[in-house]
Design a protein around this motif. Structure first.
Motif, PDB file in Angstrom:
ATOM      1  N   VAL A 342       0.796  -1.218  -0.012  1.00 21.19           N
ATOM      2  CA  VAL A 342       0.064  -0.089   0.056  1.00 21.19           C
ATOM      3  C   VAL A 342       0.740   1.206  -0.002  1.00 21.19           C
ATOM      4  N   VAL A 343       0.749   2.143  -0.995  1.00 23.15           N
ATOM      5  CA  VAL A 343       1.634   3.297  -1.057  1.00 23.15           C
ATOM      6  C   VAL A 343       0.590   4.530  -0.671  1.00 23.15           C
ATOM      7  N   LYS A 344       1.151   5.524   0.269  1.00 25.35           N
ATOM      8  CA  LYS A 344       0.431   6.554   0.784  1.00 25.35           C
ATOM      9  C   LYS A 344       1.010   7.812   0.417  1.00 25.35           C
ATOM     10  N   ASP A 345       0.286   8.924  -0.061  1.00 23.91           N
ATOM     11  CA  ASP A 345       0.987  10.164  -0.420  1.00 23.91           C
ATOM     12  C   ASP A 345      -0.138  11.104   0.150  1.00 23.91           C
ATOM     13  N   VAL A 346      -0.168  12.295   0.030  1.00 22.71           N
ATOM     14  CA  VAL A 346      -0.869  13.518   0.766  1.00 22.71           C
ATOM     15  C   VAL A 346      -1.979  13.611  -0.123  1.00 22.71           C
ATOM     16  N   THR A 347      -2.067  13.273  -1.599  1.00 22.03           N
ATOM     17  CA  THR A 347      -3.473  13.319  -2.458  1.00 22.03           C
ATOM     18  C   THR A 347      -3.349  12.023  -3.077  1.00 22.03           C
ATOM     19  N   PRO A 348      -4.707  11.551  -3.426  1.00 19.85           N
ATOM     20  CA  PRO A 348      -4.635  10.467  -4.513  1.00 19.85           C
ATOM     21  C   PRO A 348      -3.998  10.370  -5.587  1.00 19.85           C
ATOM     22  N   GLU A 349      -3.831  11.820  -6.214  1.00 20.46           N
ATOM     23  CA  GLU A 349      -3.245  11.982  -7.485  1.00 20.46           C
ATOM     24  C   GLU A 349      -1.803  11.588  -7.250  1.00 20.46           C
ATOM     25  N   LEU A 350      -1.093  12.214  -6.299  1.00 19.45           N
ATOM     26  CA  LEU A 350       0.395  11.820  -6.098  1.00 19.45           C
ATOM     27  C   LEU A 350       0.619  10.421  -5.578  1.00 19.45           C
ATOM     28  N   ALA A 351      -0.351   9.916  -4.955  1.00 18.51           N
ATOM     29  CA  ALA A 351      -0.013   8.630  -4.375  1.00 18.51           C
ATOM     30  C   ALA A 351      -0.371   7.478  -5.736  1.00 18.51           C
ATOM     31  N   ALA A 352      -0.956   7.912  -6.717  1.00 24.32           N
ATOM     32  CA  ALA A 352      -1.155   7.301  -7.993  1.00 24.32           C
ATOM     33  C   ALA A 352      -0.128   7.216  -8.882  1.00 24.32           C
ATOM     34  N   ARG A 353       0.941   7.738  -8.583  1.00 27.45           N
ATOM     35  CA  ARG A 353       2.274   7.832  -9.501  1.00 27.45           C
ATOM     36  C   ARG A 353       2.879   6.434  -9.006  1.00 27.45           C
ATOM     37  N   ALA A 354       2.821   5.812  -8.000  1.00 30.25           N
ATOM     38  CA  ALA A 354       3.246   4.640  -7.584  1.00 30.25           C
ATOM     39  C   ALA A 354       2.616   3.351  -8.109  1.00 30.25           C
ATOM     40  N   ALA A 355       1.338   3.528  -8.795  1.00 23.24           N
ATOM     41  CA  ALA A 355       0.398   2.438  -9.185  1.00 23.24           C
ATOM     42  C   ALA A 355       1.202   1.310  -9.995  1.00 23.24           C
ATOM     43  N   GLY A 356       0.994   0.078  -9.698  1.00 26.03           N
ATOM     44  CA  GLY A 356       1.323  -0.856 -10.504  1.00 26.03           C
ATOM     45  C   GLY A 356       0.816  -2.240  -9.915  1.00 26.03           C
ATOM     46  N   PRO A 357       0.939  -3.417 -10.646  1.00 31.09           N
ATOM     47  CA  PRO A 357       0.433  -4.708 -10.249  1.00 31.09           C
ATOM     48  C   PRO A 357       0.657  -5.069  -8.697  1.00 31.09           C
ATOM     49  N   GLY A 358      -0.270  -5.324  -8.094  1.00 34.23           N
ATOM     50  CA  GLY A 358       0.100  -5.843  -6.673  1.00 34.23           C
ATOM     51  C   GLY A 358       0.117  -4.579  -5.529  1.00 34.23           C
ATOM     52  N   ILE A 359      -0.055  -3.417  -6.280  1.00 35.04           N
ATOM     53  CA  ILE A 359      -0.018  -2.113  -5.306  1.00 35.04           C
ATOM     54  C   ILE A 359      -1.020  -1.547  -5.300  1.00 35.04           C
ATOM     55  N   THR A 360      -1.484  -1.131  -3.922  1.00 31.79           N
ATOM     56  CA  THR A 360      -2.758  -0.147  -3.764  1.00 31.79           C
ATOM     57  C   THR A 360      -2.002   1.148  -3.393  1.00 31.79           C
ATOM     58  N   THR A 361      -2.693   2.127  -3.950  1.00 31.17           N
ATOM     59  CA  THR A 361      -2.487   3.622  -3.724  1.00 31.17           C
ATOM     60  C   THR A 361      -3.671   4.207  -3.089  1.00 31.17           C
ATOM     61  N   THR A 362      -3.080   5.291  -1.961  1.00 28.98           N
ATOM     62  CA  THR A 362      -4.218   5.939  -1.231  1.00 28.98           C
ATOM     63  C   THR A 362      -3.541   7.350  -0.747  1.00 28.98           C
ATOM     64  N   ALA A 363      -4.582   8.025  -0.348  1.00 26.12           N
ATOM     65  CA  ALA A 363      -4.321   9.234   0.504  1.00 26.12           C
ATOM     66  C   ALA A 363      -4.968   9.151   1.825  1.00 26.12           C
ATOM     67  N   ASP A 364      -5.747   8.066   2.224  1.00 29.44           N
ATOM     68  CA  ASP A 364      -6.341   7.734   3.488  1.00 29.44           C
ATOM     69  C   ASP A 364      -5.319   6.830   4.329  1.00 29.44           C
ATOM     70  N   VAL A 365      -5.121   7.170   5.614  1.00 25.22           N
ATOM     71  CA  VAL A 365      -3.989   6.574   6.362  1.00 25.22           C
ATOM     72  C   VAL A 365      -4.696   5.184   6.801  1.00 25.22           C
ATOM     73  N   THR A 366      -5.965   5.194   7.020  1.00 24.25           N
ATOM     74  CA  THR A 366      -6.881   3.890   7.529  1.00 24.25           C
ATOM     75  C   THR A 366      -6.593   2.943   6.326  1.00 24.25           C
ATOM     76  N   ASP A 367      -6.378   3.069   5.325  1.00 17.15           N
ATOM     77  CA  ASP A 367      -5.939   2.033   4.281  1.00 17.15           C
ATOM     78  C   ASP A 367      -4.668   1.249   4.786  1.00 17.15           C
ATOM     79  N   LEU A 368      -3.935   1.545   5.774  1.00 16.25           N
ATOM     80  CA  LEU A 368      -2.576   0.925   5.922  1.00 16.25           C
ATOM     81  C   LEU A 368      -2.773   0.054   7.397  1.00 16.25           C
TER      82      LEU A 368
END
Length: 670
Positions: A342-368
């Motif tokens: 799970v990759v977290k950044d301050v916004t969903p758009e920034l987090a999406a830079r790390a998108a890829g197979p097997g990777i969830t991206t998020t700006a919501d800390v509860t997803d961790l």
């Protein structure tokens, strides 16, 4: 060592299976066993219809006996010549046996293993994830000396043999090995491997090697042919360009062995190959490279510096904080290794830079929630790092491994921003993460042994080589490479021409010139790290190099490659040449500095600081220092690593004092 079994059809299977090792190597037991097996083949030739050479190990054959090679001296040359002659004689007897011989390659066949296969008439490999074929000898300062050069050149021709196989050290997958000429077929199962071998034996009862057939012509022509003769002058020039001017004996000997061997008969070519291998084996550089890239690397990967702590719960779910270049690279490495990421950044758009197979991206800390590993890869600012840990700690697993991917900031201080300093350490990845094999683990003052052990095991699962160091500003790798950059930039202030600085480093064996490297790192980052060092150390000594970096960044707005302007000028993202204003950056009148001094200033600046790292306890083991310097910061591999360079130098302290007299007290040996 070699099981000999003949079936009712007259097919003999020679199964290599060294009872004393996990892999087959070309040791004394192998030599004795192969001679006995070939003797028996000749004694029973009338009952033999074909031969299959295979292995009972997970790999086919691991190569030469490196422990024995590493001990070889000039006094051992006659015995080595006799040993290699015996190995080659048995290979020659096998390929001229008069019956079809097939290599059934059931795993990796590297170096000596590929040479075993080349002495067979036909080669089939099992297509498994770990099966690789190649000649890694050049990466250890050696050449394929059991017929590898001689047979590959005669099979493929000079140019393909050199550029694809012999000079590269590449390890090819079976399908690529077929495409590039040294493998004939691929099998998908062990049963198919044996079946294909038997089918080929039945279909080719009169099999011979190409070079033993009447009318054989070397592919592409020998050096005596007009077309090849016209190309020959380009071979050494191209090699020198590839080596960037560094004088490395192994590639040079491989080229000489190939070209000289192509001009003579097979047996004479074998002798040339043997003599050149012995020259390398008994030399210093091969010993250095084998010491670092075999013995030290094996020790480090085997857990030399790993605390002896059992890890009962391996990591499963990894949280990566920050989706920038490093964060995305770390996330992808974890996903490829099978972790839930799970990759977290301050916004969903920034987090999406790390998108890829097997990777969830998020700006919501509860997803961790439930993550048992946290790897932070945000901006190099202690306050920012403490804030992101404070945000995620209430959510992740209560015993989660906490890691910061900082390259310079002291881990002990960062850990104080959490309520779990025992679970906190540095995991310094190198860019680009996908290609760089090193991982620097940094233990803070309160990091527990269990945490280090967990991080080490995680690193190995990622396919990395983890070195373990203790805390200190810059740790080991960033601190030592800083000496390399300071020395180069200091040379500029002395009036040494920038091209001379770059060429001296390349000729010393560094993969990149230091000014080009500084641009890649960014002069802004170099400046910021130095400012941090200066603020933390009341005894910090400012160097002329520091003022020059300040001038580049603050006065000339040349922060590095990312901005398209640094020590180099750039066009369309590519270096277009050194910045013409560099000549004016010198603070003193230029003076002629001998090339050997320039090269040694780089090598000694890093070696002296590595010695200090070991003495201060920043480095836990010399092996970590040697491996880390080669794999992480580009210290020349021919040295065997930054500490081995000092240990094996004929007069390291004396040469250091000489440099100190000429260029400053920083070269005084401790």
């Amino acid at each position: 060592m070699i099981d000999y079994a003949r079936d009712d059809d007259g097919v003999v299977t020679l199964t290599m299976d060294d009872p004393t090792q996990s892999a087959n190597t070309m040791n004394a037991a192998y030599v004795t066993a192969m001679t006995a097996a070939v003797d028996r083949l000749y004694a029973e030739r009338d009952q033999v219809t074909g031969v299959i050479v295979t292995s009972a190990k997970k790999t086919f054959f691991a190569g030469g006996d490196l422990p024995t090679m590493a001990r070889a001296t000039a006094d051992d040359a006659p015995a080595l010549f006799e040993l290699l002659s015996t190995i080659k004689r048995d290979f020659r007897r096998l390929e001229t046996y008069g019956r079809p011989v097939v290599a059934a390659i059931n795993g990796a066949a590297l170096g000596g293993g590929l040479e075993v296969a080349l002495a067979c008439h036909y080669r089939i490999a099992l297509d498994t994830p770990g099966t690789r074929l190649g000649f890694p000898e050049v990466t250890l300062g050696l050449l394929p000396g059991a017929g590898g050069v001689t047979r590959t050149v005669r099979m493929l021709g000079l140019t393909p043999a050199l550029t694809t196989w012999l000079l590269t050290g590449r390890r090819l997958r079976p399908s690529d090995a077929v495409t590039n000429g040294l493998l004939d077929a691929v099998a998908s199962t062990p049963a198919e491997l044996v079946a294909l071998a038997r089918e080929w034996i039945v279909a080719n009862p009169e099999a011979t090697q190409p070079w033993d057939r009447p009318g054989y012509r070397m592919p592409g022509g020998t050096p005596a042919s007009r077309s090849t003769a016209a190309q020959l002058p380009a071979f050494p020039a191209t090699l020198r360009q590839q080596l960037k001017g560094a004088a490395l004996p192994a590639p040079e000997k491989i080229l000489a062995t190939a070209v000289e061997g192509a001009q003579v008969d097979f047996e004479t070519a074998q002798i040339i190959e043997t003599r050149n291998l012995i020259t390398l084996l008994t030399g210093r550089i091969a010993k250095n490279m084998i010491g670092a890239l075999f013995f030290d690397l094996r020790a480090v990967n085997g857990g030399l510096a790993r605390p002896n702590v059992e890890v009962t719960e391996p990591a499963r779910r990894v949280a990566v904080l920050g989706a920038g270049m490093m964060g995305a690279g770390i996330a992808q490495a974890c996903a490829r290794a099978g972790f839930d990421v799970v990759v977290k950044d301050v916004t969903p758009e920034l987090a999406a830079r790390a998108a890829g197979p097997g990777i969830t991206t998020t700006a919501d800390v509860t997803d961790l929630a439930g993550c048992d590993v946290v790897i932070e890869a945000v901006f190099e600012d202690p306050a920012v790092k403490r804030d992101v840990f404070a945000e995620v700690l209430p959510v992740v697993a209560p015993d989660a491994l906490l890691a910061s991917n900082t390259s310079t900031l002291p881990i002990t201080g960062l850990a104080e921003g959490t309520d779990r300093p025992a679970d906190f350490l540095g995991m310094h990845f190198f860019s680009p993460v996908a290609r760089m094999p090193l991982l620097e683990l940094v233990a803070g003052a309160r990091t527990s042994d269990a945490t280090v052990a967990r991080a080490f095991d995680l690193g190995r699962r990622l396919g990395k080589t983890p070195i373990v160091v203790n805390d200190g500003r810059g740790f080991f790798t960033s601190r030592v490479i800083g000496k390399f950059l300071d020395e180069a930039i200091g040379m500029l202030t002395e009036g040494v021409p920038a091209p001379s600085i770059e060429h001296a480093a390349l000729q010393a064996g560094y993969p990149t010139g230091p000014l080009a490297l500084a641009d890649e790192v960014s002069l802004t980052l170099v400046q910021r790290i130095r400012v941090q060092f200066e603020a933390a150390d009341s005894g910090f000594v400012r160097l002329p190099a520091h003022a020059l970096v300040d001038a580049m960044v603050d006065d000339h707005d040349r922060p590095g490659r990312g901005a398209g302007r640094g020590f180099y000028a750039y066009g369309e993202g590519k270096r277009s040449g050194l910045w013409e204003g560099l000549a004016a950056m010198s603070t003193t009148a230029g003076r002629a500095v001998p090339l050997d001094d320039l090269k040694d200033r780089f090598l000694f600046a890093e070696a002296l600081d590595a010695r200090r790292c070991l003495a201060e306890g920043v480095l836990r083991t010399a092996e970590d220092g040697n491996v880390g310097s080669i794999l992480g910061i580009g210290y020349p591999a021919w040295t065997g690593g930054v500490l081995r360079f000092a240990d094996q130098h004929a007069d390291f302290d004396g040469r250091a004092r000489e440099l100190a007299d000429r260029y400053g007290a920083r070269f005084e040996p401790a």
